[in-house]
Scaffold this motif. Structure first.
Motif, PDB file in Angstrom:
ATOM      1  N   ILE A 124      67.198  64.646  43.785  1.00  0.00           N
ATOM      2  CA  ILE A 124      67.533  65.670  42.783  1.00  0.00           C
ATOM      3  C   ILE A 124      66.763  65.470  41.469  1.00  0.00           C
ATOM      4  CG2 ILE A 124      69.846  66.041  43.727  1.00  0.00           C
ATOM      5  CD1 ILE A 124      70.926  64.265  41.458  1.00  0.00           C
ATOM      6  N   GLY A 125      65.969  64.420  41.413  1.00  0.00           N
ATOM      7  CA  GLY A 125      65.206  64.164  40.198  1.00  0.00           C
ATOM      8  C   GLY A 125      64.655  62.755  40.198  1.00  0.00           C
ATOM      9  N   GLU A 126      64.103  62.359  39.052  1.00  0.00           N
ATOM     10  CA  GLU A 126      63.542  61.016  38.956  1.00  0.00           C
ATOM     11  C   GLU A 126      63.566  60.538  37.508  1.00  0.00           C
ATOM     12  OE1 GLU A 126      59.665  61.548  40.615  1.00  0.00           O
ATOM     13  OE2 GLU A 126      58.841  62.427  38.780  1.00  0.00           O
ATOM     14  N   ASP A 127      63.738  59.241  37.340  1.00  0.00           N
ATOM     15  CA  ASP A 127      63.653  58.598  36.034  1.00  0.00           C
ATOM     16  C   ASP A 127      62.325  57.865  35.960  1.00  0.00           C
ATOM     17  OD1 ASP A 127      66.165  59.439  35.232  1.00  0.00           O
ATOM     18  OD2 ASP A 127      67.153  57.720  36.176  1.00  0.00           O
ATOM     19  N   ILE A 128      61.582  58.114  34.894  1.00  0.00           N
ATOM     20  CA  ILE A 128      60.253  57.512  34.743  1.00  0.00           C
ATOM     21  C   ILE A 128      60.241  56.604  33.519  1.00  0.00           C
ATOM     22  CG2 ILE A 128      57.796  57.947  34.377  1.00  0.00           C
ATOM     23  CD1 ILE A 128      58.143  60.622  35.741  1.00  0.00           C
ATOM     24  N   SER A 129      59.831  55.369  33.717  1.00  0.00           N
ATOM     25  CA  SER A 129      59.582  54.438  32.606  1.00  0.00           C
ATOM     26  C   SER A 129      58.159  53.930  32.738  1.00  0.00           C
ATOM     27  CB  SER A 129      60.575  53.269  32.647  1.00  0.00           C
ATOM     28  OG  SER A 129      60.438  52.544  33.850  1.00  0.00           O
ATOM     29  N   GLU A 130      57.482  53.780  31.586  1.00  0.00           N
ATOM     30  CA  GLU A 130      56.068  53.403  31.612  1.00  0.00           C
ATOM     31  C   GLU A 130      55.879  51.959  31.171  1.00  0.00           C
ATOM     32  OE1 GLU A 130      53.748  57.615  30.904  1.00  0.00           O
ATOM     33  OE2 GLU A 130      54.128  56.339  29.150  1.00  0.00           O
ATOM     34  N   LYS A 131      55.014  51.241  31.891  1.00  0.00           N
ATOM     35  CA  LYS A 131      54.608  49.877  31.564  1.00  0.00           C
ATOM     36  C   LYS A 131      53.086  49.868  31.399  1.00  0.00           C
ATOM     37  CE  LYS A 131      58.804  48.205  32.467  1.00  0.00           C
ATOM     38  NZ  LYS A 131      59.667  47.603  31.440  1.00  0.00           N
ATOM     39  N   LEU A 132      52.619  49.029  30.489  1.00  0.00           N
ATOM     40  CA  LEU A 132      51.183  48.964  30.235  1.00  0.00           C
ATOM     41  C   LEU A 132      50.575  47.754  30.933  1.00  0.00           C
ATOM     42  CD1 LEU A 132      48.800  50.234  28.676  1.00  0.00           C
ATOM     43  CD2 LEU A 132      49.318  48.668  26.791  1.00  0.00           C
ATOM     44  N   ASP A 133      49.493  47.970  31.671  1.00  0.00           N
ATOM     45  CA  ASP A 133      48.801  46.904  32.373  1.00  0.00           C
ATOM     46  C   ASP A 133      47.339  46.892  31.947  1.00  0.00           C
ATOM     47  OD1 ASP A 133      48.398  44.818  34.106  1.00  0.00           O
ATOM     48  OD2 ASP A 133      48.012  46.080  35.848  1.00  0.00           O
ATOM     49  N   ILE A 134      46.711  45.740  32.015  1.00  0.00           N
ATOM     50  CA  ILE A 134      45.294  45.591  31.669  1.00  0.00           C
ATOM     51  C   ILE A 134      44.564  44.995  32.867  1.00  0.00           C
ATOM     52  CG2 ILE A 134      43.621  44.369  30.227  1.00  0.00           C
ATOM     53  CD1 ILE A 134      44.948  46.516  28.672  1.00  0.00           C
ATOM     54  N   VAL A 135      43.470  45.639  33.255  1.00  0.00           N
ATOM     55  CA  VAL A 135      42.604  45.100  34.295  1.00  0.00           C
ATOM     56  C   VAL A 135      41.396  44.484  33.613  1.00  0.00           C
ATOM     57  CG1 VAL A 135      41.223  45.623  36.328  1.00  0.00           C
ATOM     58  CG2 VAL A 135      43.368  46.853  35.928  1.00  0.00           C
ATOM     59  N   PRO A 136      41.186  43.171  33.711  1.00  0.00           N
ATOM     60  CA  PRO A 136      40.045  42.533  33.037  1.00  0.00           C
ATOM     61  C   PRO A 136      38.717  43.124  33.497  1.00  0.00           C
ATOM     62  CG  PRO A 136      41.578  40.878  33.874  1.00  0.00           C
ATOM     63  CD  PRO A 136      41.998  42.192  34.455  1.00  0.00           C
ATOM     64  N   ALA A 137      37.691  42.971  32.617  1.00  0.00           N
ATOM     65  CA  ALA A 137      36.360  43.462  32.958  1.00  0.00           C
ATOM     66  C   ALA A 137      35.892  42.832  34.265  1.00  0.00           C
ATOM     67  CB  ALA A 137      35.384  43.129  31.831  1.00  0.00           C
ATOM     68  N   ARG A 138      35.239  43.623  35.083  1.00  0.00           N
ATOM     69  CA  ARG A 138      34.791  43.147  36.382  1.00  0.00           C
ATOM     70  C   ARG A 138      33.344  43.584  36.594  1.00  0.00           C
ATOM     71  NH1 ARG A 138      38.023  45.684  41.202  1.00  0.00           N
ATOM     72  NH2 ARG A 138      36.938  47.507  40.360  1.00  0.00           N
ATOM     73  N   ALA A 139      32.501  42.662  36.975  1.00  0.00           N
ATOM     74  CA  ALA A 139      31.096  42.966  37.222  1.00  0.00           C
ATOM     75  C   ALA A 139      30.919  43.569  38.617  1.00  0.00           C
ATOM     76  CB  ALA A 139      30.251  41.703  37.087  1.00  0.00           C
ATOM     77  N   THR A 140      30.119  44.605  38.699  1.00  0.00           N
ATOM     78  CA  THR A 140      29.835  45.278  39.966  1.00  0.00           C
ATOM     79  C   THR A 140      28.326  45.420  40.118  1.00  0.00           C
ATOM     80  OG1 THR A 140      31.896  46.531  39.817  1.00  0.00           O
ATOM     81  CG2 THR A 140      30.234  47.355  41.333  1.00  0.00           C
ATOM     82  N   VAL A 141      27.823  45.119  41.290  1.00  0.00           N
ATOM     83  CA  VAL A 141      26.393  45.287  41.576  1.00  0.00           C
ATOM     84  C   VAL A 141      26.183  46.664  42.181  1.00  0.00           C
ATOM     85  CG1 VAL A 141      24.417  44.434  42.881  1.00  0.00           C
ATOM     86  CG2 VAL A 141      26.084  42.812  41.934  1.00  0.00           C
ATOM     87  N   ILE A 142      25.308  47.447  41.564  1.00  0.00           N
ATOM     88  CA  ILE A 142      24.970  48.775  42.086  1.00  0.00           C
ATOM     89  C   ILE A 142      23.654  48.666  42.843  1.00  0.00           C
ATOM     90  CG2 ILE A 142      24.438  51.161  41.482  1.00  0.00           C
ATOM     91  CD1 ILE A 142      26.139  50.813  38.991  1.00  0.00           C
ATOM     92  N   GLU A 143      23.683  48.946  44.135  1.00  0.00           N
ATOM     93  CA  GLU A 143      22.476  48.904  44.968  1.00  0.00           C
ATOM     94  C   GLU A 143      21.823  50.284  44.997  1.00  0.00           C
ATOM     95  OE1 GLU A 143      23.710  47.561  48.804  1.00  0.00           O
ATOM     96  OE2 GLU A 143      23.846  45.458  48.188  1.00  0.00           O
ATOM     97  N   HIS A 144      20.631  50.356  44.476  1.00  0.00           N
ATOM     98  CA  HIS A 144      19.866  51.609  44.498  1.00  0.00           C
ATOM     99  C   HIS A 144      19.007  51.606  45.772  1.00  0.00           C
ATOM    100  CE1 HIS A 144      20.794  53.192  40.471  1.00  0.00           C
ATOM    101  NE2 HIS A 144      20.912  51.914  40.134  1.00  0.00           N
ATOM    102  N   VAL A 145      19.385  52.387  46.733  1.00  0.00           N
ATOM    103  CA  VAL A 145      18.694  52.458  48.022  1.00  0.00           C
ATOM    104  C   VAL A 145      17.741  53.640  47.995  1.00  0.00           C
ATOM    105  CG1 VAL A 145      18.954  52.652  50.514  1.00  0.00           C
ATOM    106  CG2 VAL A 145      20.703  51.459  49.162  1.00  0.00           C
ATOM    107  N   ARG A 146      16.448  53.379  48.058  1.00  0.00           N
ATOM    108  CA  ARG A 146      15.421  54.427  48.038  1.00  0.00           C
ATOM    109  C   ARG A 146      14.915  54.640  49.462  1.00  0.00           C
ATOM    110  NH1 ARG A 146      11.124  51.840  44.558  1.00  0.00           N
ATOM    111  NH2 ARG A 146      10.100  53.873  44.764  1.00  0.00           N
TER     112      ARG A 146
END
Length: 515
Positions: A124-146
Motif C-alpha cells: 500500500i506504500g513505502e517508507d524511504i530513508s536516504e543514506k550517503l555512501d562514498i565509492v573511492p576513486a578507482r582506476a580503469t584501463v580503457i583499451e582502444h581497439v583499432r
C-alpha cells in the motif's frame, strides 16, 4: 641683578621641565610597548576572526540591538517571563543531482498474512530513508581497439581506424585522469607527491616527474581558454586586483631564494565571475600596467603604492580603495586596548561602529541593480562617510602617530579619496574581499607544495588555477567541466573559437556527474 637663590630656582625649573619631557617620552614608549604586547597576545591566543566576541553577524548594528531591547522591555510586562525556544537542528536534504541506488527491504513471505483475519497482505506504500555512501576513486584501463582491414585480392591495401584525439599524444593520460590530477592539486591543494601515493594504492605506478610534465602539457592545451578568459575580464567595467608571493627555484639570472609574485585579477561583478592568475618576477607597477594596458574602468585594490603609480600612468583607470583594509587597522587598534574596553566608548570602536553601518547598508542593497545601489549609497552611506571623515580630522592631532590608532587614522586619511569612490558607482564593492577570497586557494595550496621548480611551472600553475577557480565560482563541479573541455579541445582545429567552452557559457547541470 639675579640673586643666587633665583638663579638656582630657574635652573631647577629647567631641570624639572626636562625631566617632565623625558617622563612623557618614556610614558609614550611604555604605552607603545604595552599596546604591542596586548596585540601580540590577542593574535596568539585570541580568535583569528575579525568579528567581535559574541557577535552574531559581522555587521549587526549596536544601536539597532539596543533599540530592539528597549522596545521589548516597554512592551513586555514585568511579571511576564520571557522564554526562548531553541531551534532543533535540521538535516539538509541530499542533492537531487546525486546518483541513487535503490535497495528494497521486504518482510518475509510467511509474514505477508494479516494477523487479524488471515487475509493476504498487499503493498500500500513505502517508507524511504536516504543514506550517503562514498565509492573511492578507482582506476580503469580503457583499451582502444583499432580494427584493421585488408584486401584479399591484392593483399596490399590495408586500412586501420584512426587514432582518437588525445589531450597528450602518445600518453596513457585520458581527459578524466588529467582532470582528476589537475583538480586535486589546483582545486583541493593536494601536492603531486601525495597523488603519487594515492595512485600507487590503486596499483598505478606513475612518477611525480611524469605528473608534473602532464600538468605542463595540460596547461599548454588549455592556454587558449586562459587567453579567452583574459579577454572577457578586460571587457568588464570594474576589476579587482591582489598579489601574493611565490618562490621559483630555477629561474634564469635569479637565485632560488628570490621572491616572485602571483598576481590575481577578477571582475567586481558577482555574476559570471572571471578569475585570472598571472605569474610575474616582481611586484612593481609595470606588471599590472602590462596586463591592464588597454583597460578603461574601475580598479579596486588595497593601499599598495604600485596601484597608485599605475593609475597615474594610465588615466583611464579609476582607483577604488578597500574599506576592509582600513577597518582591519582599527580592529588591531581595538584589540590592543586593555581588556576592560567598550566598543561604544573606545575611540577605535567609534570608527568600527560607523563602518558597521556602511556594511549594513551594503547588505541591504547587495542584490539590487547598480543604479539603485548607487542611489542608496549616496543617500544613506555618504552621511556616514562624512561623519567618519569629521571624526578623523578631529582625532588625528590628538593621537600619537606611532600608536596603532594613530597608524589606523593615518592610513584611512591617506586612502580617503579612494575609499569614498565606491559611493559614486554601483559597479564596485565597498571592499576588495572578493579578490582576497579568490587568491586564498593559491595561498592554501602553496602551504602544501611550497614552491615552483621552474618559471614555466609557475605560469602553468597560473593557467590551471585560473580555470579551476573560475569553473568553481560559476557553479561547476570543476572535474566534470575540465574533463568535458579536455575531451573536446584535442579535436578542435588550431585557432578555433573556444569561448563556448568557458565555464560561464556552459550550464553546470549539463555536466554535473556526467562522469
Amino acid at each position: 641683578m639675579m640673586t643666587p637663590d633665583a638663579h638656582e630656582l630657574k635652573s631647577l625649573q629647567k631641570q624639572i621641565a626636562r625631566l617632565e619631557r623625558q617622563k612623557h617620552d618614556l610614558q609614550k614608549k611604555v604605552n607603545w610597548f604595552e599596546e604591542q604586547f596586548r596585540l601580540l597576545r590577542h593574535k596568539q591566543y585570541g580568535p583569528s576572526s575579525e568579528r567581535f566576541e559574541g557577535q552574531q553577524a559581522m555587521f549587526n548594528e549596536v544601536e539597532e540591538a539596543l533599540e530592539a531591547d528597549a522596545e521589548a522591555q516597554e512592551e513586555t510586562p514585568d511579571t511576564e517571563q520571557i522564554t526562548y525556544q531553541r531551534k532543533k537542528p535540521v538535516r539538509r536534504p541530499l542533492s537531487k543531482d546525486l546518483p541513487r541506488q535503490r535497495e528494497v527491504h521486504d518482510i518475509p513471505e510467511e509474514e505477508k498474512q494479516c494477523d487479524c483475519c488471515g487475509g493476504e497482505l498487499h503493498v500500500i506504500g513505502e517508507d524511504i530513508s536516504e543514506k550517503l555512501d562514498i565509492v573511492p576513486a578507482r582506476a580503469t584501463v580503457i583499451e582502444h581497439v583499432r580494427l584493421k582491414y585488408g584486401c584479399r585480392g591484392c593483399e596490399t591495401g590495408v586500412k586501420t581506424a584512426p587514432v582518437p584525439a588525445s589531450p597528450i599524444p602518445k600518453s596513457i593520460a585520458t581527459p578524466g585522469l588529467l582532470a582528476w590530477i589537475t583538480v586535486s592539486k589546483y582545486g583541493d591543494a593536494l601536492p603531486l607527491y601525495r597523488q603519487v601515493s594515492i595512485l600507487k594504492r590503486m596499483d598505478v605506478e606513475i612518477s611525480r616527474a611524469t605528473l608534473a610534465n602532464w600538468m605542463l602539457r595540460t596547461a599548454q592545451l588549455l592556454e587558449p581558454l586562459y587567453e579567452a578568459l583574459k579577454e572577457q575580464l578586460l571587457k568588464q567595467p570594474a576589476i579587482m586586483a591582489d598579489e601574493t608571493t611565490v618562490q621559483v627555484l630555477k629561474e634564469e639570472d635569479r637565485e632560488a631564494t628570490a621572491t616572485s609574485y602571483m598576481w590575481l585579477y577578477r571582475n567586481a561583478s558577482h555574476s559570471q565571475p572571471v578569475i585570472i592568475y598571472e605569474y610575474q618576477k616582481g611586484r612593481g607597477s609595470e606588471h599590472p600596467l602590462t596586463f591592464l594596458q588597454d583597460y578603461r574602468g574601475y580598479l579596486q585594490c588595497d593601499g599598495y603604492s604600485a596601484y597608485k603609480k599605475l593609475a597615474k600612468l594610465q588615466p583611464g583607470i579609476t582607483l577604488v580603495g578597500c574599506m576592509a583594509h582600513a577597518r582591519r587597522k582599527f580592529k588591531e587598534a581595538y584589540d590592543s586596548l586593555p581588556e576592560n574596553k567598550q566598543l561604544a566608548t573606545s575611540k577605535p570602536g567609534q570608527i568600527l561602529t560607523l563602518i558597521r553601518k556602511l556594511y549594513a547598508i551594503e547588505q541591504r542593497v547587495r542584490d539590487k541593480p547598480p543604479t539603485e545601489k548607487c542611489l542608496s549609497r549616496q543617500n544613506d552611506a555618504r552621511p556616514v562617510m562624512d561623519k567618519m571623515k569629521a571624526w578623523l580630522e578631529k582625532q588625528a592631532p590628538k593621537i600619537t602617530p606611532k600608536s596603532k590608532l594613530g597608524e589606523a587614522i593615518r592610513y584611512m586619511q591617506n586612502q580617503w579619496v579612494y575609499l569614498e569612490r565606491y559611493l559614486d558607482s554601483g559597479l564596485v564593492d565597498i571592499d576588495n574581499n572578493a579578490s582576497e577570497r579568490a587568491i586564498k586557494p593559491f595561498v592554501m595550496g602553496r602551504k602544501g607544495w611550497l614552491f615552483s621548480d621552474t618559471a614555466a611551472g609557475a605560469r602553468s600553475s597560473a593557467i590551471l588555477y585560473s580555470l579551476v577557480e573560475t569553473a568553481k565560482q560559476n557553479g561547476h563541479e570543476p572535474y566534470a567541466w575540465l574533463r568535458h573541455v579536455l575531451a573536446i579541445l584535442p579535436s578542435m582545429p588550431k585557432g578555433s573559437d573556444v569561448t563556448g567552452l568557458l565555464p560561464m557559457n556552459i550550464e553546470p547541470q549539463s555536466l554535473r556527474y556526467s562522469h
